[in-house]
Write a protein that holds these residues in place. Structure first.
Motif, mmCIF file in Angstrom:
data_model
loop_
_atom_site.group_PDB
_atom_site.id
_atom_site.type_symbol
_atom_site.label_atom_id
_atom_site.label_comp_id
_atom_site.label_asym_id
_atom_site.label_seq_id
_atom_site.Cartn_x
_atom_site.Cartn_y
_atom_site.Cartn_z
ATOM 1 N N GLY A 190 0.821 -1.287 0.148
ATOM 2 C CA GLY A 190 0.098 -0.032 -0.152
ATOM 3 C C GLY A 190 0.846 1.171 0.235
ATOM 4 O O GLY A 190 0.427 2.350 -0.037
ATOM 5 N N GLU A 191 2.146 1.046 0.154
ATOM 6 C CA GLU A 191 3.082 2.531 0.173
ATOM 7 C C GLU A 191 4.167 2.217 -0.707
ATOM 8 O O GLU A 191 5.007 1.064 -0.463
ATOM 9 C CB GLU A 191 3.383 2.807 1.460
ATOM 10 C CG GLU A 191 4.155 4.116 1.535
ATOM 11 C CD GLU A 191 4.451 4.367 3.047
ATOM 12 O OE1 GLU A 191 5.335 5.367 3.301
ATOM 13 O OE2 GLU A 191 4.085 3.573 4.236
ATOM 14 N N VAL A 192 4.676 3.046 -1.391
ATOM 15 C CA VAL A 192 5.691 2.866 -2.219
ATOM 16 C C VAL A 192 6.982 3.287 -1.342
ATOM 17 O O VAL A 192 6.959 4.573 -0.708
ATOM 18 C CB VAL A 192 5.923 3.837 -3.528
ATOM 19 C CG1 VAL A 192 7.294 3.705 -4.399
ATOM 20 C CG2 VAL A 192 4.712 3.458 -4.306
ATOM 21 N N ASP A 193 8.083 2.576 -1.299
ATOM 22 C CA ASP A 193 9.195 2.968 -0.176
ATOM 23 C C ASP A 193 10.544 2.351 -0.957
ATOM 24 O O ASP A 193 11.056 1.238 -0.634
ATOM 25 C CB ASP A 193 8.827 2.243 1.169
ATOM 26 C CG ASP A 193 9.864 2.813 2.118
ATOM 27 O OD1 ASP A 193 10.704 3.371 1.813
ATOM 28 O OD2 ASP A 193 9.598 2.461 3.464
ATOM 29 N N PRO A 194 11.233 3.283 -1.655
ATOM 30 C CA PRO A 194 12.279 2.953 -1.988
ATOM 31 C C PRO A 194 13.674 2.480 -1.277
ATOM 32 O O PRO A 194 14.258 1.373 -1.651
ATOM 33 C CB PRO A 194 12.758 4.173 -3.102
ATOM 34 C CG PRO A 194 11.556 4.833 -3.377
ATOM 35 C CD PRO A 194 10.836 4.688 -2.148
ATOM 36 N N LYS A 195 13.609 3.147 -0.283
ATOM 37 C CA LYS A 195 14.728 2.741 0.724
ATOM 38 C C LYS A 195 14.247 1.711 1.503
ATOM 39 O O LYS A 195 15.387 0.963 1.677
ATOM 40 C CB LYS A 195 14.840 3.979 1.720
ATOM 41 C CG LYS A 195 15.327 5.277 1.039
ATOM 42 C CD LYS A 195 15.712 6.405 2.109
ATOM 43 C CE LYS A 195 16.513 7.384 1.607
ATOM 44 N NZ LYS A 195 17.666 7.398 0.405
ATOM 45 N N GLN A 196 13.258 1.193 1.518
ATOM 46 C CA GLN A 196 12.895 -0.150 2.459
ATOM 47 C C GLN A 196 13.173 -0.925 1.153
ATOM 48 O O GLN A 196 13.756 -2.401 1.733
ATOM 49 C CB GLN A 196 11.426 0.010 2.827
ATOM 50 C CG GLN A 196 11.059 -1.071 3.781
ATOM 51 C CD GLN A 196 10.743 -2.456 3.013
ATOM 52 O OE1 GLN A 196 10.060 -2.417 1.827
ATOM 53 N NE2 GLN A 196 10.774 -3.639 3.634
ATOM 54 N N LEU A 223 12.041 6.004 -12.832
ATOM 55 C CA LEU A 223 13.552 6.422 -12.735
ATOM 56 C C LEU A 223 13.745 7.273 -11.322
ATOM 57 O O LEU A 223 14.818 7.365 -10.837
ATOM 58 C CB LEU A 223 13.914 7.385 -13.981
ATOM 59 C CG LEU A 223 13.870 6.733 -15.272
ATOM 60 C CD1 LEU A 223 14.229 7.722 -16.300
ATOM 61 C CD2 LEU A 223 14.585 5.650 -15.375
ATOM 62 N N GLU A 224 12.581 7.926 -11.140
ATOM 63 C CA GLU A 224 12.611 8.609 -9.701
ATOM 64 C C GLU A 224 12.685 7.502 -8.805
ATOM 65 O O GLU A 224 13.533 7.761 -7.625
ATOM 66 C CB GLU A 224 11.143 9.301 -9.563
ATOM 67 C CG GLU A 224 11.382 10.024 -8.207
ATOM 68 C CD GLU A 224 12.251 11.174 -7.963
ATOM 69 O OE1 GLU A 224 12.468 11.522 -6.620
ATOM 70 O OE2 GLU A 224 12.803 11.685 -8.944
ATOM 71 N N PHE A 225 12.118 6.231 -8.860
ATOM 72 C CA PHE A 225 12.205 5.091 -7.752
ATOM 73 C C PHE A 225 13.710 4.811 -7.524
ATOM 74 O O PHE A 225 14.085 4.805 -6.460
ATOM 75 C CB PHE A 225 11.489 4.035 -8.083
ATOM 76 C CG PHE A 225 11.352 3.069 -7.156
ATOM 77 C CD1 PHE A 225 10.549 2.862 -6.179
ATOM 78 C CD2 PHE A 225 12.529 1.910 -7.127
ATOM 79 C CE1 PHE A 225 10.123 1.909 -5.290
ATOM 80 C CE2 PHE A 225 12.285 0.894 -6.229
ATOM 81 C CZ PHE A 225 11.507 0.802 -5.244
ATOM 82 N N TYR A 226 14.303 4.854 -8.731
ATOM 83 C CA TYR A 226 15.884 4.519 -8.789
ATOM 84 C C TYR A 226 16.843 5.484 -7.957
ATOM 85 O O TYR A 226 17.514 5.328 -7.256
ATOM 86 C CB TYR A 226 16.415 4.098 -10.178
ATOM 87 C CG TYR A 226 15.999 3.092 -10.694
ATOM 88 C CD1 TYR A 226 16.240 1.699 -10.354
ATOM 89 C CD2 TYR A 226 15.607 2.978 -12.012
ATOM 90 C CE1 TYR A 226 15.696 0.575 -10.782
ATOM 91 C CE2 TYR A 226 15.178 1.835 -12.949
ATOM 92 C CZ TYR A 226 15.307 0.622 -12.229
ATOM 93 O OH TYR A 226 15.084 -0.346 -12.885
ATOM 94 N N ARG A 227 16.341 6.846 -8.336
ATOM 95 C CA ARG A 227 16.895 7.896 -7.661
ATOM 96 C C ARG A 227 16.856 7.963 -6.189
ATOM 97 O O ARG A 227 17.849 8.261 -5.331
ATOM 98 C CB ARG A 227 16.385 9.284 -8.436
ATOM 99 C CG ARG A 227 17.182 10.263 -7.848
ATOM 100 C CD ARG A 227 16.591 11.702 -8.464
ATOM 101 N NE ARG A 227 15.258 12.030 -7.657
ATOM 102 C CZ ARG A 227 15.527 12.404 -6.346
ATOM 103 N NH1 ARG A 227 16.475 12.838 -5.968
ATOM 104 N NH2 ARG A 227 14.315 13.110 -5.650
ATOM 105 N N ARG A 228 15.547 7.455 -5.633
ATOM 106 C CA ARG A 228 15.481 7.454 -4.142
ATOM 107 C C ARG A 228 16.057 6.191 -3.832
ATOM 108 O O ARG A 228 16.122 6.108 -2.062
ATOM 109 C CB ARG A 228 14.035 7.782 -3.883
ATOM 110 C CG ARG A 228 13.431 8.952 -4.479
ATOM 111 C CD ARG A 228 11.813 9.000 -4.006
ATOM 112 N NE ARG A 228 11.182 10.158 -4.477
ATOM 113 C CZ ARG A 228 10.062 10.680 -4.474
ATOM 114 N NH1 ARG A 228 9.458 10.110 -3.333
ATOM 115 N NH2 ARG A 228 9.442 11.778 -5.131
ATOM 116 N N MET A 229 16.587 5.209 -4.439
ATOM 117 C CA MET A 229 17.064 4.001 -3.551
ATOM 118 C C MET A 229 18.320 4.369 -2.808
ATOM 119 O O MET A 229 19.065 5.376 -3.562
ATOM 120 C CB MET A 229 17.497 2.803 -4.543
ATOM 121 C CG MET A 229 15.903 2.413 -5.096
ATOM 122 S SD MET A 229 16.264 0.938 -6.333
ATOM 123 C CE MET A 229 16.891 -0.019 -5.283
#
Length: 447
Positions: free
Chosen positions: A150-156, A196-202
């Motif tokens: 239910g939540e996008v969390d690139p760092k997790q 690409l934003e997901f990758y950036r926030r990883m």
């Protein structure tokens, strides 16, 4: 500098020397999949029982050892079912790409955690993989909230990748870990995040935790753009991802397809020409009823067109006997006993910990390159064991009926040899008494 420090976990022994501390226990046993002849053709299936039909498609027209992507859910770790799947994969000459999944809770897939990784690693370690590389796809499109609790969390997700490397590689250096394919057409809003934003926030450095990259290459928008589309949403969208990531790791296109597959194939295969590509597994062989029906290949002209494409015979590094990878045995007191070898730091570390059972009249044989007096303990054990300590081919000590921890006694039992030994045989409790094993009995290591 050569002195070993010992940390004992499970019916484990975790060897920590200065050499291991700096990474020798992490040395990868995987091989570069493009270093051998490679049949890049594959297909995505939903159920293990579809494997024979998958082989008919990807190993046709001169092909051999093609690929099959298959999801395994955390609520479907059926040992008999999956053992049959991996055994058939060897017999049918298919290379499994196993995608980890949890299970749906309403419209959302439950977010995985580190405990899921441990359970998957323990389960998949025991499977009779047909090839040396054990390909694992670490979940699915985490840039969609519905795929990630239910939540996008690139760092997790990054944290999970790092944990996965430690957990899987500790059990077998043959695990080949692939990042999840992202949805390149997803917008940034309250339910999804641009890929690409997901990758950036990883977290930076995450690429070091993977052995390869998984991509989803669909003709978007609406899964119906021309196969020749070169936009960042089209079937070559993975090139935009590669350009952003600046990576030369092996590429696995684990999903591609169209709602009109007859117009998409076979031309789609002509655009996937990048030299890094290892496998292309179109979604999906057979969807049955539901939202994916339009993607189904079985019994369509698209299936026939893929089947007729000229392929090559792959030559992956194989396990010698897919139905029983090692098949060793020992002989003790005139009894021949099949054993599983724990002969690497990773296998010695894991031992029988976290398993639910051990087959009757089998055992695990720990093999040490130098005599050791290292203790074992019963951390994370679920059943009682007998220990047979061996030196120079002779039984030198016996410990019977060592219980696992219980809710009333959480401290694991510790067992220590009374002299340096070179082998330890762990068997089910009662084995020593049943087979009248005695100190002084000779041990023949057989195969």
């Amino acid at each position: 500098m050569n002195k070993y420090w010992k940390l004992f976990i499970g019916s484990w022994i975790l060897f920590v020397s200065w050499n291991l501390v700096i990474g020798s226990s992490k040395v990868s046993a995987i091989y570069e999949p493009l270093s051998v002849p490679n049949n890049k053709y594959g297909v995505h299936i939903l159920e293990p029982g579809e494997i024979a039909q998958a082989a008919n498609l990807v190993n046709s027209s001169g092909g051999d050892w093609g690929y099959v992507t298959v999801p395994i859910r955390s609520d479907d770790r059926d040992r008999e079912k999956w053992t049959e799947f991996f055994t058939k994969a060897g017999k049918l000459h298919l290379i499994p790409l196993v995608r980890l999944a949890t299970y749906p809770d309403g419209d959302t897939w439950v977010r995985p955690n580190v405990y899921d990784l441990v359970d998957f690693a323990n389960f998949l370690q025991d499977m009779p993989w047909p090839t040396q590389n054990r390909y694992i796809i670490l979940f699915n499109e985490p840039n969609h909230a519905k795929e990630w609790g239910g939540e996008v969390d690139p760092k997790q997700y990054t944290s999970l990748l790092l944990d996965a490397r430690d957990i899987f590689k500790a059990r077998s250096a043959d695990f080949f870990l692939l990042s999840a394919g992202l949805d390149m057409s997803a917008p940034s809003n309250h339910t999804s995040l641009d890929a690409l934003e997901f990758y950036r926030r990883m977290t930076p450095g995450w690429l070091n935790s993977t052995d390869g990259l998984s991509f989803h290459a669909y003709p978007n928008p609406a899964f119906s753009a021309p196969v020749t589309s070169k936009t960042r949403f089209g079937p070559t969208s993975y090139r935009y991802e590669l350009n952003y990531l600046k990576s030369n790791k092996p590429i696995f296109i684990t999903e591609t397809g169209s709602t009109n597959p007859n117009n998409f194939y076979p031309q789609a295969f002509t655009i996937f020409t990048d030299t890094q590509i290892v496998a292309i597994t179109p979604f999906i062989l057979y969807a049955g009823a539901g939202e994916f029906t339009k993607f189904s290949l079985l019994n369509t002209p698209a299936y026939n067109s893929i089947q007729n494409l000229t392929k090559i015979s792959g030559s992956p590094h194989l396990i010698s006997d897919p139905s029983n990878p090692s098949n060793p045995s020992i002989k003790i007191n005139d009894l021949t006993l099949p054993v599983e070898l724990a002969d690497t730091p990773e296998k010695i570390t894991q031992g029988l910990s976290d398993r639910q059972t051990l087959d009757e009249n089998t055992g695990m044989l720990f093999v040490f390159t130098k005599p050791t007096q290292s203790p074992f303990w019963m951390y994370h054990m679920n059943f009682a064991l007998d220990f047979i300590w061996i030196k120079d081919g002779q039984v030198v000590q016996l410990n019977e009926n060592i219980p696992p921890p219980t809710t009333s006694d959480l401290i694991p039992k510790v067992i220590t040899p009374n002299q340096p030994i070179d082998h330890v045989l762990e068997v089910n409790a009662g084995f020593i008494k049943k087979h009248d094993i005695k100190i002084g009995h000779e041990v023949d290591y057989g195969q």
